[in-house]
Design a protein around this motif. Structure first.
Motif, PDB file in Angstrom:
ATOM      1  N   ARG A 219       0.811  -1.220   0.000  1.00  0.00           N
ATOM      2  CA  ARG A 219       0.000   0.000   0.000  1.00  0.00           C
ATOM      3  C   ARG A 219       0.854   1.284   0.000  1.00  0.00           C
ATOM      4  NH1 ARG A 219      -2.647  -1.736   4.579  1.00  0.00           N
ATOM      5  NH2 ARG A 219      -4.041  -3.466   4.080  1.00  0.00           N
ATOM      6  N   GLN A 220       2.154   1.135   0.247  1.00  0.00           N
ATOM      7  CA  GLN A 220       3.003   2.331   0.340  1.00  0.00           C
ATOM      8  C   GLN A 220       3.138   3.059  -0.997  1.00  0.00           C
ATOM      9  OE1 GLN A 220       4.791   3.237   3.257  1.00  0.00           O
ATOM     10  NE2 GLN A 220       3.636   1.628   4.330  1.00  0.00           N
ATOM     11  N   ASP A 221       3.463   4.334  -0.896  1.00  0.00           N
ATOM     12  CA  ASP A 221       3.554   5.175  -2.092  1.00  0.00           C
ATOM     13  C   ASP A 221       4.642   4.715  -3.054  1.00  0.00           C
ATOM     14  OD1 ASP A 221       1.531   6.620  -1.119  1.00  0.00           O
ATOM     15  OD2 ASP A 221       2.774   8.285  -0.339  1.00  0.00           O
ATOM     16  N   TYR A 222       5.790   4.298  -2.473  1.00  0.00           N
ATOM     17  CA  TYR A 222       6.904   3.976  -3.387  1.00  0.00           C
ATOM     18  C   TYR A 222       6.582   2.757  -4.254  1.00  0.00           C
ATOM     19  CZ  TYR A 222       8.477   0.449   0.036  1.00  0.00           C
ATOM     20  OH  TYR A 222       8.557  -0.609   0.871  1.00  0.00           O
ATOM     21  N   ILE A 223       5.681   1.885  -3.772  1.00  0.00           N
ATOM     22  CA  ILE A 223       5.276   0.738  -4.591  1.00  0.00           C
ATOM     23  C   ILE A 223       4.414   1.249  -5.744  1.00  0.00           C
ATOM     24  CG2 ILE A 223       3.933  -1.413  -4.598  1.00  0.00           C
ATOM     25  CD1 ILE A 223       6.572  -1.672  -3.156  1.00  0.00           C
ATOM     26  N   THR A 224       3.514   2.169  -5.389  1.00  0.00           N
ATOM     27  CA  THR A 224       2.673   2.765  -6.433  1.00  0.00           C
ATOM     28  C   THR A 224       3.557   3.444  -7.473  1.00  0.00           C
ATOM     29  OG1 THR A 224       1.227   3.285  -4.564  1.00  0.00           O
ATOM     30  CG2 THR A 224       0.553   4.102  -6.727  1.00  0.00           C
ATOM     31  N   THR A 225       4.589   4.154  -6.983  1.00  0.00           N
ATOM     32  CA  THR A 225       5.530   4.817  -7.881  1.00  0.00           C
ATOM     33  C   THR A 225       6.207   3.809  -8.799  1.00  0.00           C
ATOM     34  OG1 THR A 225       6.003   6.229  -5.995  1.00  0.00           O
ATOM     35  CG2 THR A 225       7.408   6.498  -7.941  1.00  0.00           C
ATOM     36  N   ALA A 226       6.667   2.721  -8.173  1.00  0.00           N
ATOM     37  CA  ALA A 226       7.359   1.697  -8.948  1.00  0.00           C
ATOM     38  C   ALA A 226       6.445   1.161 -10.045  1.00  0.00           C
ATOM     39  CB  ALA A 226       7.810   0.567  -8.037  1.00  0.00           C
ATOM     40  N   ARG A 227       5.190   0.933  -9.647  1.00  0.00           N
ATOM     41  CA  ARG A 227       4.236   0.427 -10.643  1.00  0.00           C
ATOM     42  C   ARG A 227       4.026   1.452 -11.751  1.00  0.00           C
ATOM     43  NH1 ARG A 227       0.467  -2.219  -6.437  1.00  0.00           N
ATOM     44  NH2 ARG A 227       1.202  -4.366  -6.503  1.00  0.00           N
ATOM     45  N   ALA A 228       3.925   2.725 -11.305  1.00  0.00           N
ATOM     46  CA  ALA A 228       3.657   3.792 -12.263  1.00  0.00           C
ATOM     47  C   ALA A 228       4.794   3.939 -13.274  1.00  0.00           C
ATOM     48  CB  ALA A 228       3.445   5.105 -11.514  1.00  0.00           C
ATOM     49  N   LYS A 229       6.012   3.605 -12.764  1.00  0.00           N
ATOM     50  CA  LYS A 229       7.165   3.669 -13.667  1.00  0.00           C
ATOM     51  C   LYS A 229       7.123   2.588 -14.729  1.00  0.00           C
ATOM     52  CE  LYS A 229      11.170   3.824 -11.584  1.00  0.00           C
ATOM     53  NZ  LYS A 229      12.056   3.676 -10.385  1.00  0.00           N
ATOM     54  N   GLY A 230       6.173   1.700 -14.582  1.00  0.00           N
ATOM     55  CA  GLY A 230       6.014   0.656 -15.590  1.00  0.00           C
ATOM     56  C   GLY A 230       6.837  -0.580 -15.341  1.00  0.00           C
ATOM     57  N   LEU A 231       7.334  -0.727 -14.090  1.00  0.00           N
ATOM     58  CA  LEU A 231       8.098  -1.942 -13.784  1.00  0.00           C
ATOM     59  C   LEU A 231       7.182  -3.159 -13.809  1.00  0.00           C
ATOM     60  CD1 LEU A 231      10.358  -0.808 -10.798  1.00  0.00           C
ATOM     61  CD2 LEU A 231      11.071  -1.326 -13.150  1.00  0.00           C
ATOM     62  N   ALA A 232       7.778  -4.278 -14.144  1.00  0.00           N
ATOM     63  CA  ALA A 232       6.992  -5.516 -14.167  1.00  0.00           C
ATOM     64  C   ALA A 232       6.510  -5.829 -12.753  1.00  0.00           C
ATOM     65  CB  ALA A 232       7.838  -6.673 -14.687  1.00  0.00           C
ATOM     66  N   GLU A 233       5.339  -6.423 -12.614  1.00  0.00           N
ATOM     67  CA  GLU A 233       4.759  -6.720 -11.301  1.00  0.00           C
ATOM     68  C   GLU A 233       5.710  -7.580 -10.462  1.00  0.00           C
ATOM     69  OE1 GLU A 233       2.223  -5.293 -10.058  1.00  0.00           O
ATOM     70  OE2 GLU A 233       1.882  -6.498  -8.263  1.00  0.00           O
ATOM     71  N   ARG A 234       6.362  -8.546 -11.138  1.00  0.00           N
ATOM     72  CA  ARG A 234       7.310  -9.427 -10.421  1.00  0.00           C
ATOM     73  C   ARG A 234       8.401  -8.599  -9.753  1.00  0.00           C
ATOM     74  NH1 ARG A 234       7.631 -14.869 -11.428  1.00  0.00           N
ATOM     75  NH2 ARG A 234       9.793 -14.931 -10.757  1.00  0.00           N
ATOM     76  N   THR A 235       8.946  -7.655 -10.525  1.00  0.00           N
ATOM     77  CA  THR A 235      10.031  -6.822  -9.994  1.00  0.00           C
ATOM     78  C   THR A 235       9.529  -5.985  -8.829  1.00  0.00           C
ATOM     79  OG1 THR A 235      10.637  -6.629 -12.314  1.00  0.00           O
ATOM     80  CG2 THR A 235      11.925  -5.320 -10.751  1.00  0.00           C
ATOM     81  N   VAL A 236       8.334  -5.436  -8.985  1.00  0.00           N
ATOM     82  CA  VAL A 236       7.775  -4.600  -7.917  1.00  0.00           C
ATOM     83  C   VAL A 236       7.664  -5.406  -6.628  1.00  0.00           C
ATOM     84  CG1 VAL A 236       5.743  -3.312  -7.154  1.00  0.00           C
ATOM     85  CG2 VAL A 236       6.494  -3.176  -9.539  1.00  0.00           C
ATOM     86  N   ILE A 237       7.055  -6.593  -6.761  1.00  0.00           N
ATOM     87  CA  ILE A 237       6.796  -7.415  -5.560  1.00  0.00           C
ATOM     88  C   ILE A 237       8.093  -7.954  -4.970  1.00  0.00           C
ATOM     89  CG2 ILE A 237       5.698  -9.544  -4.717  1.00  0.00           C
ATOM     90  CD1 ILE A 237       3.705  -7.335  -5.257  1.00  0.00           C
ATOM     91  N   TYR A 238       8.881  -8.613  -5.811  1.00  0.00           N
ATOM     92  CA  TYR A 238      10.027  -9.349  -5.250  1.00  0.00           C
ATOM     93  C   TYR A 238      11.258  -8.489  -5.005  1.00  0.00           C
ATOM     94  CZ  TYR A 238       7.176 -13.417  -5.893  1.00  0.00           C
ATOM     95  OH  TYR A 238       6.152 -14.308  -5.792  1.00  0.00           O
ATOM     96  N   ARG A 239      11.425  -7.410  -5.746  1.00  0.00           N
ATOM     97  CA  ARG A 239      12.612  -6.600  -5.501  1.00  0.00           C
ATOM     98  C   ARG A 239      12.333  -5.458  -4.528  1.00  0.00           C
ATOM     99  NH1 ARG A 239      16.090  -5.625 -10.527  1.00  0.00           N
ATOM    100  NH2 ARG A 239      16.084  -7.886 -10.365  1.00  0.00           N
ATOM    101  N   HIS A 240      11.228  -4.776  -4.725  1.00  0.00           N
ATOM    102  CA  HIS A 240      10.979  -3.598  -3.895  1.00  0.00           C
ATOM    103  C   HIS A 240      10.183  -3.904  -2.634  1.00  0.00           C
ATOM    104  CE1 HIS A 240      12.585  -0.747  -6.849  1.00  0.00           C
ATOM    105  NE2 HIS A 240      12.186  -1.677  -7.723  1.00  0.00           N
ATOM    106  N   ALA A 241       9.085  -4.611  -2.801  1.00  0.00           N
ATOM    107  CA  ALA A 241       8.193  -4.810  -1.650  1.00  0.00           C
ATOM    108  C   ALA A 241       8.752  -5.852  -0.682  1.00  0.00           C
ATOM    109  CB  ALA A 241       6.812  -5.241  -2.130  1.00  0.00           C
ATOM    110  N   LEU A 242       9.188  -7.001  -1.215  1.00  0.00           N
ATOM    111  CA  LEU A 242       9.585  -8.114  -0.353  1.00  0.00           C
ATOM    112  C   LEU A 242      10.686  -7.711   0.623  1.00  0.00           C
ATOM    113  CD1 LEU A 242       9.184 -11.047   0.344  1.00  0.00           C
ATOM    114  CD2 LEU A 242      10.861 -11.663  -1.378  1.00  0.00           C
ATOM    115  N   ARG A 243      11.659  -6.965   0.100  1.00  0.00           N
ATOM    116  CA  ARG A 243      12.793  -6.599   0.935  1.00  0.00           C
ATOM    117  C   ARG A 243      12.346  -5.862   2.199  1.00  0.00           C
ATOM    118  NH1 ARG A 243      18.552  -3.745  -0.429  1.00  0.00           N
ATOM    119  NH2 ARG A 243      18.789  -3.267   1.754  1.00  0.00           N
ATOM    120  N   ASN A 244      11.429  -4.959   2.007  1.00  0.00           N
ATOM    121  CA  ASN A 244      10.955  -4.182   3.163  1.00  0.00           C
ATOM    122  C   ASN A 244      10.036  -4.989   4.065  1.00  0.00           C
ATOM    123  OD1 ASN A 244      12.141  -1.529   3.032  1.00  0.00           O
ATOM    124  ND2 ASN A 244      11.168  -1.429   1.015  1.00  0.00           N
TER     125      ASN A 244
END
Lengths: 327, 537
Positions: A219-244
């Motif tokens: 739900r955080q903003d930076y995830i929304t940002t990542a998605r908005a940048k057009g990153l693949a969902e896998r990358t968003v979830i496993y690289r950005h979200a999972l780590r945190n």
């Protein structure tokens, strides 16, 4: 960081002392003493014999003398000899049991985290789907079912009915004559049920925790940002979200450290696994003071170390904490 | 995938919880077969032995294992009569003060050294040594002198004739050549024992198993079964499953397992069940210092109001018998003609009325305005005792007595209640030793702190009879003493003796040569065998 570490280590000394003092007092407050546990209701025992045994164990001395003697020995890393009739050094008894409990719990811990993290992530990313609900049901089954009942059920089914798996113990009789590979296979077969039961039981808490962490991070903003940048969902979830989302889980891992050597009485009793839980239980029932104190002190020490490691790894994983400490 | 797992689990639960599985197998009658050497007996043990030096041990697990490794000078035979073990024979001097043991010649310790009277003398000395932390010094302290006139003779004298003395020499004899001059509490023998018995020590894996192997030079002959394996299985349900899965060959069943869970054709084909009176009894003991129980009529009334048969059936499922006194039915000291108070609530009420207890308007018994109420204490972890207490509670309620039950952890029960004499009534048990001497539990000199006559029973005639019984070796004279004591107990009811349970061992049917006797089934273990074609281990 080094300063912080040193400070924490020094702080541990009074803490440990306090723990030993309290545990020493608590054990002595429990009714009964070793001599009684060994001699109660025996017609052969006279008051004189009982007194002789008390002197032999040093129980006739005042409590503070007993405590100081014990403390003096522990400072030299001598945990004394067990009050059980075998009179063996406490450390020998603990050393015999630690590898079993440690090995078993380590496998269970790896499996637990290895399963709970993907289950939690999966449930979070498929929130409210049939999968999510199915997983919830499954993990809560593990949470709700009493360990001993599940253990007995599985033993009956796989051990007695089907005859596929051994019921209890760690080795088959005569397994020491087998070649190395067959011996490991035998051990693995013996571990299958206990490890499954141990893992299944604690899967619920951890996977639910992972799921809610993950949901919060998504739900955080930076995830929304990542998605908005057009990153693949896998990358968003496993690289950005999972780590945190993993950060709080690291703390849990630190807390699991003392549990690794503590063992569980119920679990080890049912599967006849000669671990620390069993040893501690026997020690308490026999009022074997040196053994109980030895196990508790080692347990307390590891808990403190576990906390410290959790803090350190947390700081390493999250730069904000590190800077906070140093700043 | 996960749904499939959930499904599998549910199916598994369903399958397991269904009480199916009576695979119809015909019970096969097995012939005696031909005795052969080989195989192993695997026994399940709830506790792990603490030491294999029997002098230092007080737990059953240790003494069980050590019993196969060591011998005493004497032992009990299958009919619970004393016979020679390491002693070939013995003479008691006419005045009853001296016992001379004639030892067997050519008996070997497991390390090959010969056993002699010096070993006996050493064992005696180390036992009474104040530095030895042992529970077994008491009987030996009565000894005035102990000598070993030659290699195969051992003589002891006593200040007074002491009948239980003979049985005390059943104590395990230790090897002097390995222990003399050393600190016994730190001896290696605690983990690697050397004895003279039919089995010698092979290995001990802490928390898992102890393995013994047959000693071919045993003076009683080589045992047929090659190995004796103790597996430590702390949970009794697990042990029962191990039995069914073939992981162990022998264990003691509970009444429920014996009566209800082992009657399938498959079980009957694979196992033999045995049943005989155990050497133990359970009782309800009254604190005689409490004015409530001071009047013998009240105690007689309580026994009359309790149906012992109901307890035997309800608690033991009929697998036991009613106890009338402190002896095991069928043994020489037991008086079969003893008359006990049978179940008769009307007589109970009449006796209580005589003692001044009247039924009030609410149905409770009262005397001087005080209701008749008391608490039964029992120890935690013994389901049978708790059930017996509940049955008693219900029966006594019917005649207007209110009973509360408190279940306490063992150490707490001992320290805070029994040692302090702080109880109304206790529901507990005693084991019945083969020698019928009652001194420690019933003599009026044993009512002091921490002593075993904790109910505070005092009767000068009983004291005199106990003393007379232990001062003669003549069995007929002793019998007269103990018969009279049983009459006195039956009249005075210091305890309500409740039941003698049955021992319910089960052994894999491949073991032959088992002949149940008053001593149980284990007395002839070295004669058990498995015919060659059925050997598995």
């Amino acid at each position: 960081m080094l300063n912080y570490l040193l400070k924490r280590l020094i702080m541990m000394i009074p803490l440990l002392l306090g723990i030993t003092l309290i545990t020493f007092a608590v054990i002595r407050l429990a009714p009964g003493e070793p001599v009684q546990a060994q001699t109660a209701m025996s017609p052969k025992i006279t008051a004189e014999t009982r007194q002789r045994l008390r002197e032999y164990y040093g129980l006739d001395k005042p409590l503070h003398v007993q405590y100081l003697t014990w403390l003096g020995r522990v400072a030299r890393l001598d945990f004394g000899r067990s009050f059980a009739p075998d009179n063996r050094p406490v450390l020998d008894k603990i050393k015999e049991r630690i590898p079993v409990t440690l090995g078993l719990n380590l496998i269970a811990l790896v499996l637990e985290f290895g399963l709970a993290i993907p289950i939690g992530v999966f449930a979070a990313t498929h929130r409210d789907s049939l999968y999510d609900k199915g997983i919830t049901l499954f993990v809560f089954l593990g949470f709700a079912v009493p360990t001993f009942w599940l253990a007995l059920l599985l033993m009956y089914f796989f051990g007695v009915k089907l005859g596929w798996l051994p019921i209890s113990g760690l080795h088959s009789l005569g397994s020491d004559r087998l070649p190395a590979l067959a011996r490991y296979l035998d051990l693995a077969k013996h571990l299958l049920l206990p490890v499954s039961v141990a893992t299944f039981g604690s899967l619920a808490g951890l996977s639910r925790y992972m799921r809610s962490n993950m949901l919060e991070v998504i739900r955080q903003d930076y995830i929304t940002t990542a998605r908005a940048k057009g990153l693949a969902e896998r990358t968003v979830i496993y690289r950005h979200a999972l780590r945190n989302a993993l950060l709080p889980v690291i703390t849990l891992l630190g807390f699991s450290l003392p549990g690794l050597i503590g063992g569980s009485v119920i679990f080890e009793t049912i599967f006849a696994i000669p671990g620390m839980g069993q040893l501690f239980y026997q020690g308490v029932m026999a009022r074997d003071y040196p053994l109980v104190m030895g196990i508790l002190v080692i347990g307390a020490f590891l808990t403190l170390i576990g906390n410290l490691l959790a803090d350190i790894s947390y700081a390493l994983a999250d730069p904000r904490i590190r800077h906070g400490q140093e700043g | 995938m996960t749904m499939r797992l959930v499904g599998c689990l549910l199916v598994l639960l369903l399958v397991v919880s269904c009480k199916g599985g009576n695979r119809a197998v015909e019970a096969v009658h097995r012939g005696p077969g031909v005795p052969a050497y080989g195989d192993a007996l695997i026994v399940g043990s709830i506790g792990e032995p603490s030491t294999l030096l029997p002098l230092l041990a007080s737990d059953t697990a240790s003494l069980d294992v050590a019993g196969n490794i060591y011998n005493g000078l004497v032992k009990y035979d299958k009919n619970l009569q004393l016979v020679g073990d390491l002693a070939k024979s013995w003479d008691v001097s006419p005045d009853g003060l001296a016992i001379t043991f004639h030892l067997r010649q050519g008996v070997k310790w497991h390390d090959g050294v010969e056993f002699t009277s010096h070993d006996v003398l050493y064992t005696y000395r180390v036992t009474i040594d104040p530095k030895t932390p042992t529970a077994y010094a008491e009987d030996f302290k009565q000894v005035k002198t102990a000598t070993a006139p030659d290699r195969y003779t051992f003589r002891v004298t006593y200040a007074k004739p002491f009948a239980p003395a003979l049985a005390s020499w059943g104590m395990n004899i230790l090897p002097a050549h390995l222990l003399e001059g050393k600190d016994i509490t730190k001896s290696e023998l605690a983990r690697h024992p050397i004895g003279t018995g039919p089995y010698r020590f092979k290995e001990w894996v802490a928390g898992q198993k102890i393995v013994l192997e047959s000693f071919h030079d045993c003076f009683e002959g080589r045992p047929y079964i090659d190995r004796y394996i103790y597996r430590i299985i702390p949970d009794s349900s697990t042990m029962y499953m191990e039995l069914k899965a073939g992981g162990i060959d022998m264990m003691d069943l509970t009444p429920v397992q014996y009566a209800r869970q082992t009657d399938t054709a498959e079980f009957v084909r694979r196992f033999n069940k045995y049943r005989y009176p155990a050497s133990a009894y359970t009782y309800l003991g009254y604190n005689l210092r409490n004015p409530l129980f001071a009047d013998k009529r009240v105690r007689q009334a309580l026994t009359s109001a309790i149906s012992k048969d109901e307890i035997v059936h309800g608690v033991l499922l009929g697998l036991g018998q009613v106890a009338k006194g402190p002896y095991k039915p069928g043994t020489w000291a037991y008086d079969p003609a003893i008359r006990d108070f049978d179940y008769n609530p009307a007589r109970a009420k009449a006796l209580l009325a005589e003692a001044g207890w009247q039924t009030g308007g609410d149905g409770t018994l009262r005397k001087n305005g005080q209701p008749f109420q008391f608490t039964i204490l029992t120890n935690q972890g013994n389901e049978q005792r708790l059930k017996a207490a509940q049955i008693i509670q219900r029966r006594l309620a019917k005649i207007g007595i209110e009973v509360k039950i408190r279940v306490l952890e063992w150490a707490s029960l001992l320290t805070n209640f029994i040692d302090k004499r702080n109880f109304d009534a206790l529901l507990m048990g005693w084991t019945i030793p083969p020698d019928p001497d009652l001194f420690d539990v019933w003599d009026s000199s044993k009512t002091g702190p921490k002593e075993l006559n904790f109910i505070g029973y005092k009767n000068s005639e009983v004291d005199r009879l106990i003393e007379a019984g232990r001062r003669t070796f003549d069995i007929e004279k002793r019998k007269r003493c103990y018969y009279r004591i049983q009459e006195i107990f039956a009249d005075e009811q210091p305890y309500t003796f409740l039941y003698v349970p049955d021992a319910l061992p089960v052994v894999n049917a491949r073991f032959r040569g088992i002949v149940p006797a008053p001593a149980g089934i284990g007395y002839n273990f070295i004669k058990w065998y498995v015919p060659k074609e059925e050997q598995v281990n």
